[in-house]
Design a protein around this motif. Structure first.
Motif, PDB file in Angstrom:
ATOM      1  N   TYR A   1      25.557   5.569   1.905  1.00 50.54           N
ATOM      2  CA  TYR A   1      25.989   6.865   1.682  1.00 50.54           C
ATOM      3  C   TYR A   1      25.462   7.790   2.669  1.00 50.54           C
ATOM      4  O   TYR A   1      24.171   7.582   3.259  1.00 50.54           O
ATOM      5  CB  TYR A   1      25.309   7.354   0.240  1.00 50.54           C
ATOM      6  CG  TYR A   1      26.033   6.691  -0.989  1.00 50.54           C
ATOM      7  CD1 TYR A   1      27.230   6.811  -1.381  1.00 50.54           C
ATOM      8  CD2 TYR A   1      25.197   5.809  -1.816  1.00 50.54           C
ATOM      9  CE1 TYR A   1      27.769   6.281  -2.278  1.00 50.54           C
ATOM     10  CE2 TYR A   1      25.853   5.219  -2.803  1.00 50.54           C
ATOM     11  CZ  TYR A   1      27.137   5.572  -3.430  1.00 50.54           C
ATOM     12  OH  TYR A   1      27.503   5.049  -4.141  1.00 50.54           O
TER      13      TYR A   1
ATOM     14  N   ARG B   1      22.649   7.259  -3.873  1.00 48.41           N
ATOM     15  CA  ARG B   1      23.407   8.476  -4.121  1.00 48.41           C
ATOM     16  C   ARG B   1      22.746   9.578  -4.696  1.00 48.41           C
ATOM     17  O   ARG B   1      22.474   9.500  -5.914  1.00 48.41           O
ATOM     18  CB  ARG B   1      24.744   8.152  -5.024  1.00 48.41           C
ATOM     19  CG  ARG B   1      25.640   9.154  -5.051  1.00 48.41           C
ATOM     20  CD  ARG B   1      26.876   8.715  -5.788  1.00 48.41           C
ATOM     21  NE  ARG B   1      27.996   9.805  -5.755  1.00 48.41           N
ATOM     22  CZ  ARG B   1      29.133   9.556  -5.103  1.00 48.41           C
ATOM     23  NH1 ARG B   1      29.492   8.365  -4.532  1.00 48.41           N
ATOM     24  NH2 ARG B   1      30.071  10.714  -4.856  1.00 48.41           N
TER      25      ARG B   1
ATOM     26  N   SER C   1      24.665  11.797   3.217  1.00 49.05           N
ATOM     27  CA  SER C   1      24.266  13.079   2.238  1.00 49.05           C
ATOM     28  C   SER C   1      23.928  13.984   3.030  1.00 49.05           C
ATOM     29  O   SER C   1      23.171  14.044   3.931  1.00 49.05           O
ATOM     30  CB  SER C   1      23.660  12.597   1.177  1.00 49.05           C
ATOM     31  OG  SER C   1      23.625  11.513   0.403  1.00 49.05           O
ATOM     32  N   TRP C   2      23.911  15.306   2.561  1.00 52.02           N
ATOM     33  CA  TRP C   2      23.762  16.502   3.047  1.00 52.02           C
ATOM     34  C   TRP C   2      23.669  17.773   2.277  1.00 52.02           C
ATOM     35  O   TRP C   2      24.358  17.444   1.250  1.00 52.02           O
ATOM     36  CB  TRP C   2      24.896  16.965   4.581  1.00 52.02           C
ATOM     37  CG  TRP C   2      25.863  17.347   4.179  1.00 52.02           C
ATOM     38  CD1 TRP C   2      26.567  18.409   3.867  1.00 52.02           C
ATOM     39  CD2 TRP C   2      27.230  16.324   4.019  1.00 52.02           C
ATOM     40  NE1 TRP C   2      27.932  18.443   3.485  1.00 52.02           N
ATOM     41  CE2 TRP C   2      28.360  17.221   3.663  1.00 52.02           C
ATOM     42  CE3 TRP C   2      27.256  15.009   3.890  1.00 52.02           C
ATOM     43  CZ2 TRP C   2      29.695  16.570   3.398  1.00 52.02           C
ATOM     44  CZ3 TRP C   2      28.402  14.352   3.697  1.00 52.02           C
ATOM     45  CH2 TRP C   2      29.744  15.180   3.238  1.00 52.02           C
TER      46      TRP C   2
ATOM     47  N   ILE D   1      23.906  18.734  -3.393  1.00 54.66           N
ATOM     48  CA  ILE D   1      23.769  17.933  -2.235  1.00 54.66           C
ATOM     49  C   ILE D   1      25.064  17.050  -2.302  1.00 54.66           C
ATOM     50  O   ILE D   1      25.708  16.622  -3.205  1.00 54.66           O
ATOM     51  CB  ILE D   1      22.777  16.598  -2.480  1.00 54.66           C
ATOM     52  CG1 ILE D   1      21.605  17.517  -2.553  1.00 54.66           C
ATOM     53  CG2 ILE D   1      22.842  15.789  -1.444  1.00 54.66           C
ATOM     54  CD1 ILE D   1      20.920  18.107  -1.474  1.00 54.66           C
ATOM     55  N   ARG D   2      25.939  17.253  -1.219  1.00 57.66           N
ATOM     56  CA  ARG D   2      27.056  16.441  -0.966  1.00 57.66           C
ATOM     57  C   ARG D   2      26.925  15.067  -0.564  1.00 57.66           C
ATOM     58  O   ARG D   2      26.139  15.131   0.566  1.00 57.66           O
ATOM     59  CB  ARG D   2      27.962  17.161   0.354  1.00 57.66           C
ATOM     60  CG  ARG D   2      28.125  18.723  -0.100  1.00 57.66           C
ATOM     61  CD  ARG D   2      28.970  19.127  -0.997  1.00 57.66           C
ATOM     62  NE  ARG D   2      29.457  20.380  -1.020  1.00 57.66           N
ATOM     63  CZ  ARG D   2      29.391  21.170  -2.043  1.00 57.66           C
ATOM     64  NH1 ARG D   2      28.961  20.675  -3.323  1.00 57.66           N
ATOM     65  NH2 ARG D   2      29.983  22.499  -2.280  1.00 57.66           N
ATOM     66  N   THR D   3      27.772  14.371  -0.929  1.00 55.80           N
ATOM     67  CA  THR D   3      27.442  12.755  -0.714  1.00 55.80           C
ATOM     68  C   THR D   3      28.991  12.162  -0.584  1.00 55.80           C
ATOM     69  O   THR D   3      30.038  12.602  -1.199  1.00 55.80           O
ATOM     70  CB  THR D   3      26.769  11.984  -1.672  1.00 55.80           C
ATOM     71  OG1 THR D   3      25.250  12.554  -1.882  1.00 55.80           O
ATOM     72  CG2 THR D   3      26.725  10.499  -1.460  1.00 55.80           C
TER      73      THR D   3
END
Length: 306
Positions: free
Chosen positions: A271, A151, A273-274, A157-159
């Motif tokens: 996870y 994570r 993530s972007w 960073i969106r997760t």
């Protein structure tokens, strides 16, 4: 004083990259142009922003203090100015780069690719391997989606958690542990082990769980990928501890068996993530939805090996 929003974008890039050259490459401008922008930012703020220390540049205390705020402001401005377009999947032509753990590519990649091709035949997927060190491709826009057990802690960073899976022990069919009536923690610890680590780590959470029981294991090797570790287990009396979804995909084809791990360990998360710049990108959101479904099916055990 008249404000120039271009300076805000430049400041964001400079604080992200930590260098004039890196910021220039990110914004597709020349290094001299970025140097001039840095000079203007310094005159506007009255702060040096980045100072040279040897061969690198270090952010000032002021720069560190405003970095998150600058990030959020740039994101908000992009959201306001981004035109709203209806997504036409039939005509969409775009290439997405996905950096996923190899087991997730093998297990959920086929389902994702099938869904993408059915809905948007002009879209291409680039699956690339995980880096051996921490990288910043998400921030630089070089990677669109990450999927693994880590994570990211960066605020930009969106997760989201797509699912989770438990660890199991994998051995060859003729391994003494496979013939044992019950796999105990003591028997598990007494065997020889191979860990999976792209960085070559000999220890992990398994060793911490064993230590709580007053036990330790002997790790004889590390493997950079699970496929390599399975080859070691197939040809010798070695134990590999991997997520259950990965074990299901390899057991039948390689003559391996999966055994419940005799330890109290938390489930391994999966996870997705972007970078936040893609929050309002409709095509990216569409791909995230498909990826989320594919990864969730693997974590829940609904997916099967290709």
């Amino acid at each position: 004083m008249q404000l120039d929003l271009n300076l805000l974008t430049a400041l964001d890039a400079l604080l992200e990259e930590g260098s004039v050259a890196g910021a220039a490459a990110r914004l597709h401008v020349t290094a001299p142009a970025m140097s001039r922008s840095l000079g203007r930012i310094r005159r506007t703020t009255g702060d040096q922003i980045l100072v040279r220390t040897g061969r690198t540049m270090t952010p000032t205390p002021y720069a560190i203090a405003v970095r998150a705020q600058v990030h959020e402001l740039v994101h908000q401005v992009r959201g306001v100015l981004a035109p709203s377009r209806e997504l036409d999947l039939a005509t969409l032509e775009r290439t997405f780069t996905l950096r996923w753990h190899e087991s997730l590519v093998a297990l959920s990649g086929p389902a994702l690719l099938t869904a993408v091709r059915a809905q948007a035949p002009g879209v291409r997927l680039r699956f690339i391997g995980e880096a051996s060190v921490d990288a910043h491709e998400l921030r630089r826009g070089e990677v669109d989606l990450e999927a693994n057990a880590n994570r990211p802690g960066a605020p930009d960073i969106r997760t989201e958690k797509a699912g989770e899976t438990r660890l199991v022990a994998v051995v060859r069919r003729g391994h003494p542990l496979a013939r044992a009536r019950t796999l105990t923690a003591r028997r598990y610890a007494a065997a020889e082990h191979v860990t999976v680590s792209r960085r070559g780590n000999l220890g992990n959470a398994v060793d911490e769980a064993l230590a709580q029981l007053g036990l330790s294991r002997r790790v004889v090797a590390t493997a950079p990928t699970e496929a390599a570790a399975f080859a070691f287990a197939r040809d010798g009396d070695l134990v590999i501890s991997v997520p259950e979804a990965t074990a299901r995909s390899a057991a039948g084809d390689l003559g391996l068996v999966a055994l419940p791990l005799p330890l109290e360990l938390p489930s391994a998360p999966v996870y997705l993530s972007w970078h936040q710049r893609y929050d309002t990108d409709s095509a990216h959101a569409w791909l995230r939805g498909l990826a989320r479904d594919a990864l969730a099916s693997v974590a829940s055990g609904r997916a099967t090996a290709p």
